[in-house]
Design a protein around this motif. Structure first.
Motif, short mmCIF file in Angstrom:
data_model
loop_
_atom_site.label_atom_id
_atom_site.label_comp_id
_atom_site.label_asym_id
_atom_site.label_seq_id
_atom_site.Cartn_x
_atom_site.Cartn_y
_atom_site.Cartn_z
N VAL A 1 0.62 -1.29 -0.02
CA VAL A 1 0.03 -0.69 -0.09
C VAL A 1 0.59 1.76 -0.30
O VAL A 1 -0.15 2.22 -0.96
CB VAL A 1 -1.10 -0.09 0.83
CG1 VAL A 1 -1.75 1.41 1.10
CG2 VAL A 1 -2.24 -1.26 0.88
N LYS A 2 2.12 1.06 0.12
CA LYS A 2 2.82 2.68 0.42
C LYS A 2 3.99 2.50 -0.91
O LYS A 2 3.41 3.80 -1.45
CB LYS A 2 3.93 1.90 0.77
CG LYS A 2 3.97 1.95 3.32
CD LYS A 2 5.43 1.19 3.48
CE LYS A 2 5.14 1.00 4.88
NZ LYS A 2 6.32 0.06 5.20
N VAL A 3 3.37 1.35 -2.14
CA VAL A 3 3.65 2.43 -3.09
C VAL A 3 2.22 2.01 -4.02
O VAL A 3 2.26 3.44 -4.66
CB VAL A 3 4.52 0.78 -3.84
CG1 VAL A 3 4.31 1.37 -5.52
CG2 VAL A 3 5.63 0.28 -3.21
N LEU A 4 1.44 2.18 -3.59
CA LEU A 4 0.25 2.42 -4.30
C LEU A 4 -0.23 3.39 -4.04
O LEU A 4 -1.16 4.40 -4.57
CB LEU A 4 -1.29 0.92 -4.19
CG LEU A 4 -0.65 -0.24 -4.40
CD1 LEU A 4 -2.06 -1.17 -4.18
CD2 LEU A 4 -0.04 -0.82 -5.98
N THR A 5 0.25 4.62 -2.83
CA THR A 5 -0.61 5.37 -2.45
C THR A 5 0.82 6.78 -2.35
O THR A 5 -0.06 8.02 -1.92
CB THR A 5 -0.82 5.46 -0.71
OG1 THR A 5 -0.64 4.50 0.04
CG2 THR A 5 -2.13 3.91 -0.61
N ASP A 6 1.53 5.98 -3.11
CA ASP A 6 2.25 7.54 -3.51
C ASP A 6 2.32 7.83 -4.82
O ASP A 6 2.06 7.12 -5.40
CB ASP A 6 3.89 6.67 -3.50
CG ASP A 6 4.97 7.32 -3.56
OD1 ASP A 6 5.10 8.92 -3.99
OD2 ASP A 6 6.03 7.11 -2.84
N PRO A 7 2.06 9.07 -5.05
CA PRO A 7 1.65 9.66 -6.13
C PRO A 7 2.86 9.52 -7.22
O PRO A 7 2.31 9.99 -8.11
CB PRO A 7 1.09 11.07 -6.19
CG PRO A 7 1.60 11.65 -4.46
CD PRO A 7 1.96 10.21 -3.99
N ASP A 8 4.08 9.38 -6.25
CA ASP A 8 5.79 9.15 -7.46
C ASP A 8 6.11 8.85 -7.33
O ASP A 8 7.17 8.16 -8.34
CB ASP A 8 6.36 10.21 -6.79
CG ASP A 8 6.24 12.08 -6.33
OD1 ASP A 8 5.35 12.07 -7.68
OD2 ASP A 8 6.28 12.66 -5.18
N ALA A 9 5.33 7.43 -6.96
CA ALA A 9 5.34 5.98 -7.86
C ALA A 9 5.52 5.76 -9.03
O ALA A 9 4.33 5.59 -9.16
CB ALA A 9 5.80 4.95 -6.68
N PRO A 10 6.96 5.18 -9.49
CA PRO A 10 6.31 5.00 -10.91
C PRO A 10 5.37 3.31 -11.42
O PRO A 10 6.16 2.91 -10.24
CB PRO A 10 8.30 4.47 -11.16
CG PRO A 10 8.60 4.40 -9.98
CD PRO A 10 7.70 4.98 -9.17
N PRO A 11 4.94 3.14 -12.35
CA PRO A 11 4.68 2.16 -11.97
C PRO A 11 5.33 0.73 -12.96
O PRO A 11 6.52 1.04 -13.41
CB PRO A 11 3.77 1.88 -13.98
CG PRO A 11 3.36 4.01 -13.96
CD PRO A 11 4.22 4.40 -13.56
N LEU A 12 5.06 -0.18 -13.21
CA LEU A 12 5.92 -1.48 -13.73
C LEU A 12 6.41 -1.33 -14.66
O LEU A 12 7.66 -1.68 -15.14
CB LEU A 12 5.22 -2.69 -12.50
CG LEU A 12 4.99 -3.26 -11.81
CD1 LEU A 12 4.99 -4.55 -12.09
CD2 LEU A 12 7.08 -3.41 -11.21
#
Length: 654
Positions: free
Chosen positions: A466-477
């Motif tokens: 969830v830390k990744v999914l809710t991070d607006p700056d996290a890049p898609p795979l």
């Protein structure tokens, strides 16, 4: 590269909190279930079923290399002959090679991308000569130009399509760097320096049907390489041992009679056999000569690279690997005395033996004659049949490291994905198979595998992602690997990719469909170059499931999942007729989920809510059969799927 443990359990938590109404949903079925645009097209080269097509082709590069290492000056000099076969439908007027020691130049493109690296520079790769072999073996000097970590060789005559062959001769040298950032280094130990030698010869870039020449500069992400046979020799001072990819062809020249006898014993032993002990490291009698140099000759076939380690400080041990169909290989470890002991590298051969045997049974047979752990300063780096691993790591972390690095044999050494663009297809896939190896090793000695780098406290992976999914700056795979910042490299490339396969296997498809399909994917694309679209199409076709919603939400985007229970009521006002549980989807990702209903008498009932529920609905009243009053209902009670807001997952009936 290095990755750690991923999966653990979490206690069931049921609470009564206000539920968010379906009116606040961001979910749109027409967006989530829209036709999926695959990144690469289907055609005669790569089919809509995710398999190589009738016109599929792949070029080949075979290498003969002779090199010498001078540890006093840290200089490696070499000459190579590359036999390059052009199986493409195109005539090639140029060849492209990688010269990746230029990564250490001050003006290297990769020196400007990471604040933490490099701290050491060299003058890069010196190309002394490039020549093309003509009729009768005559050499003709070739024009070449070097651009950063790539070299273009201009051919006087185009290399013909459909099996045209050229033999390229290259002489070169470079200074071995002391810093591992480029995946090659020299590092000190108590009894002498340890050389970990990779990216040590100019090697062919891939020419394929997707992009033509793949000439991405080396910015510190990994590799995309052609397959071929490697016949190589390395000359070092007499007191150094060399462990290299593939089979040692001349043990009689570089080993003592005692060491050869011990190696033969190890080939028939499931227990680790010491080839050179700690007491023998500084004993000149552990070498067949006491002066001059020795040349070690190796060969590895059907591989995409070959590397070696060299040191006079190595302890060396080995044991038999038992493979399917009665075949065997040899597990080996080479490490300094500082790394010895049963809490450390004394068990390294046990670890690589067990992991290789498990992966071979579960997914695809190990193809090489040896599986070698080499201990140095490399945190963890994989190559065909040999890995460079951290000499200071111990215990469960060493097991996880060794299992992960030898696991890369399957991704990308057998299934040859483009790591420089799609690192999630090797790091994530490999992290995924590690999970089950940890469960299996020594009756679960180090299980469950957890992701310590990203989930401190050993959290549940569905909650930690969830830390990744809710991070607006996290890049898609599907982001190009060179674009992913170090902050996100492990959480996305390793953890999210691996957990995506866990979701596919355990929640979406089930092992009975996933496992045969994944095995077939490995077998189908063994020693070939699949694209992301090939993987997506193959898994859909082989499992009989339209997974476009999953590819879009988990891979193309970094969408969030938020399921909620809005209401629980008796059917027609009478619990004896059953219950209506209203479940809503509040965000863009969808997942199948388990709905748990708890009755006032303490009994429970589970209802599976399939993903098709959300093809037409944002909110849906699930009919639960029963004849008892309901106390509460919870969606995903075991935290098996990555719901970003657990506060609305339970509804308690007042």
């Amino acid at each position: 590269m290095k990755s750690f443990r991923l999966v653990c359990s979490v206690a069931l938590v049921v609470c009564s909190l206000p539920a968010m109404g379906a009116s606040s949903t961001r979910y749109n079925p027409l967006e989530t279930f829209a036709p999926f645009a695959y990144p690469q097209p289907a055609n005669a080269f790569r089919t809509a079923s995710g398999r190589p097509g009738p016109l599929f082709w792949q070029n080949r590069a075979d290498y003969q290399i002779k090199a010498a290492l001078d540890p006093a000056t840290r200089t490696l000099t070499g000459e190579e002959v590359i036999t390059y076969t052009n199986r493409s439908p195109d005539d090639l007027d140029v060849l492209w090679l990688q010269v990746e020691q230029n990564r250490y130049r001050k003006d290297a493109r990769g020196a400007f991308g990471d604040d933490a690296f490099p701290t050491e520079f060299t003058d890069g790769e010196h190309i002394a000569a490039v020549a093309v072999e003509g009729v009768g073996g005559a050499l003709q000097n070739a024009d070449f130009v070097i651009s950063d970590t790539r070299m273009q060789v201009r051919l006087a005559q185009p290399l013909k399509a459909h099996d045209g062959v050229v033999r390229l001769h290259v002489r070169y040298s470079y200074t071995v760097p002391g810093e591992f950032g480029g995946r090659t280094d020299v590092n000190p130990s108590k009894n002498g320096d340890i050389f970990e030698i990779a990216q040590w010869y100019p090697r062919m870039c891939v020419y394929d049907d997707l992009r033509g020449w793949t000439t991405d500069p080396y910015l510190n992400n990994e590799f995309y390489l052609e397959y071929g046979n490697y016949d190589y020799s390395v000359t070092v001072p007499w007191d150094m041992l060399v462990v290299g990819a593939g089979e040692l062809l001349n043990p009689q020249d570089v080993l003592t009679k005692t060491e050869m006898e011990r190696l033969d014993k190890a080939r028939h032993s499931d227990s680790t056999v010491m080839i050179r002990s700690a007491d023998e490291v500084n004993d000149p009698r552990s070498r067949p000569t006491q002066s001059g140099t020795l040349t070690w000759h190796f060969r590895i076939d059907n591989a995409r690279d070959a590397v070696f380690g060299a040191s006079k400080a190595y302890i060396w041990d080995a044991a038999r690997i038992n493979l399917p169909n009665g075949k065997t290989a040899l597990a080996e470890s080479a490490y300094p005395v500082e790394s010895a002991g049963n809490n450390a590298w004394g068990r390294a051969t046990e670890y690589v033996k067990a992991a290789t045997e498990y992966f071979s049974r579960q997914w695809y047979p190990y193809p090489y004659p040896v599986a070698i752990n080499e201990a140095g300063t490399a945190g963890g780096m994989e190559y065909p049949s040999i890995t460079f691993d951290d000499k200071d790591t111990k215990g469960s972390d060493l097991h996880a490291l060794i299992a992960h690095e030898i696991g890369h044999t399957w991704f990308p050494m057998i299934v040859g994905t483009d790591e420089r663009r799609n690192a999630w297809m090797d790091e994530g896939f490999n992290t995924f198979i590690d999970i089950y190896e940890a469960d299996h090793f020594n009756h679960g000695e180090y299980a469950p595998k957890r992701d310590e780098e990203y989930a401190p406290g050993h959290g549940n992976p569905a909650d930690e992602i969830v830390k990744v999914l809710t991070d607006p700056d996290a890049p898609p795979l599907l982001t190009r690997a060179d674009q992913i910042k170090e902050k996100y490299r492990h959480p996305v490339t390793y953890f999210k990719s691996a957990f995506g396969l866990v979701l596919l296997r355990e929640q979406i498809l089930g092992p009975e469909r996933f496992d045969p399909a994944f095995r077939a994917y490995i077998q189908t694309w063994a020693y070939k170059h699949p694209s992301p679209s090939d993987f997506f199409r193959f898994m859909e076709s082989e499992t009989g499931e339209d997974l476009s919603w999953f590819w879009r939400g988990w891979y193309e985007h970094n969408w969030k999942l938020d399921l909620a229970i809005d209401k629980v009521a008796p059917m027609d006002g009478d619990w004896r007729k059953g219950a209506l549980v209203t479940v809503s989807n509040l965000d863009r990702l969808v997942m199948p989920a388990t709905l748990e209903v708890i009755y006032t008498d303490g009994s429970k009932q589970d209802v599976r809510v399939p993903v098709e529920t959300w093809m037409q609905h944002r909110s849906f009243a699930v009919r639960v059969t029963g004849n008892k009053a309901v106390k509460s209902a919870t969606i995903d009670p075991q935290h098996a799927i990555p719901d970003v807001d657990r506060s609305n997952n339970t509804f308690t009936v007042n």
